[in-house]
Design an enzyme around this catalytic site. Structure first.
Site, PDB file in Angstrom:
ATOM      1  N   ASN A  50     -16.367 -62.868   9.445  1.00 38.76           N
ATOM      2  CA  ASN A  50     -17.558 -64.603   9.467  1.00 38.76           C
ATOM      3  C   ASN A  50     -18.366 -64.788  10.919  1.00 38.76           C
ATOM      4  O   ASN A  50     -19.438 -65.700  10.677  1.00 38.76           O
ATOM      5  CB  ASN A  50     -16.672 -65.201   8.958  1.00 38.76           C
ATOM      6  CG  ASN A  50     -17.123 -66.627   8.255  1.00 38.76           C
ATOM      7  OD1 ASN A  50     -17.767 -66.740   7.763  1.00 38.76           O
ATOM      8  ND2 ASN A  50     -16.466 -67.824   9.317  1.00 38.76           N
ATOM      9  N   LYS A 168      -4.172 -58.324   8.391  1.00 40.00           N
ATOM     10  CA  LYS A 168      -4.612 -59.315   7.651  1.00 40.00           C
ATOM     11  C   LYS A 168      -5.422 -58.781   6.758  1.00 40.00           C
ATOM     12  O   LYS A 168      -5.961 -57.673   6.922  1.00 40.00           O
ATOM     13  CB  LYS A 168      -6.001 -60.190   8.618  1.00 40.00           C
ATOM     14  CG  LYS A 168      -6.765 -60.636   7.519  1.00 40.00           C
ATOM     15  CD  LYS A 168      -8.412 -61.632   7.967  1.00 40.00           C
ATOM     16  CE  LYS A 168      -9.398 -62.013   7.130  1.00 40.00           C
ATOM     17  NZ  LYS A 168     -10.885 -62.464   7.715  1.00 40.00           N
TER      18      LYS A 168
END
Length: 243
Positions: A50, A168
């Site tokens: 991101n 993650k």
């Protein structure tokens, strides 16, 4: 190198602000963090997908962490993306991130030579990084961007490394998450969901939190969802309306 750091909670993978000329806007980065500091967050991820890390130079990536550390309070984790395609370059950048103030390095899978990214190759890569990293490391699987899926068995094997504290998982396979949680039970290895879309499902099979882009704008609702989940009120957790 045993590090017990909790990855429980919500972590936004923050965007990198740019000026009109394409330079990183470090002043804007600092002001954004000042606003996020008032939100119910456990920390931040800098230099993730991101954050468009692929379009930054190594120096820009490190400087983002250095500037952010000046604003992020010490009771919130600063997780820094330090992955490069080569193991040597990843080690170098991970060490630079630690010097800049990162608490944890998150390392996305190398993926350019996909046919060679075997379980053995991945284990060797991550172990080499974790062996010399001055800060704890996390695995990062994001097949939507890399077109490579980190095998569950590789993550399970790597979970025993004392300097790899978690992962993650952005693939969205809840069965895989549950399997990895089950196989690493009793080990200091924590899994966080990589998207708000499957955060609640991931929590239900043993994930401890989420690194989710939605947290940049809806951290309070996500925190409410986690609070309801931990109170075993799944009905309330499911009824919380996310943007």
């Amino acid at each position: 190198m045993q590090h017990r750091i909790s990855l429980s909670g919500i972590f936004p993978p923050i965007p990198t602000p740019f000026k009109e000329n394409g330079d990183v806007d470090f002043d804007h980065l600092g002001s954004n963090l000042e606003k996020w500091n008032s939100e119910p967050l456990s920390g931040y991820v800098l230099g993730g997908s991101n954050g468009e890390y692929a379009y930054l130079t190594e120096d820009e990536r490190v400087e983002c962490v250095r500037v952010a550390r000046q604003t992020i309070p010490r009771n919130r984790l600063l997780i820094a993306g330090s992955a490069m395609e080569s193991t040597r370059a990843t080690i170098n950048l991970t060490q630079r991130m630690a010097t800049a103030g990162a608490d944890i390095a998150i390392v996305v899978t190398p993926n350019y030579y996909k046919a060679r990214m075997t379980v053995a190759a991945m284990e060797h890569h991550y172990k080499q990084v974790a062996d010399v990293s001055p800060i704890p490391t996390m695995l990062y699987n994001v097949p939507a961007n890399t077109a490579y899926e980190l095998p569950a068995q590789a993550a399970i094997n790597l979970a025993t490394h004392p300097n790899i504290i978690g992962m993650k998982e952005s693939g969205g396979d809840i069965t895989k998450i549950g399997f990895m949680v089950s196989e690493t039970r009793g080990i200091d290895f924590q899994i966080v969901a990589g998207s708000a879309g499957f955060l609640l499902a991931a929590l239900s099979v043993g994930a401890v939190g989420g690194v989710v882009a939605l947290a940049n704008i809806a951290s309070r609702k996500l925190a409410q969802m986690m609070e309801a989940f931990h109170k075993n009120d799944l009905t309330q957790a499911r009824e919380i309306k996310l943007p």
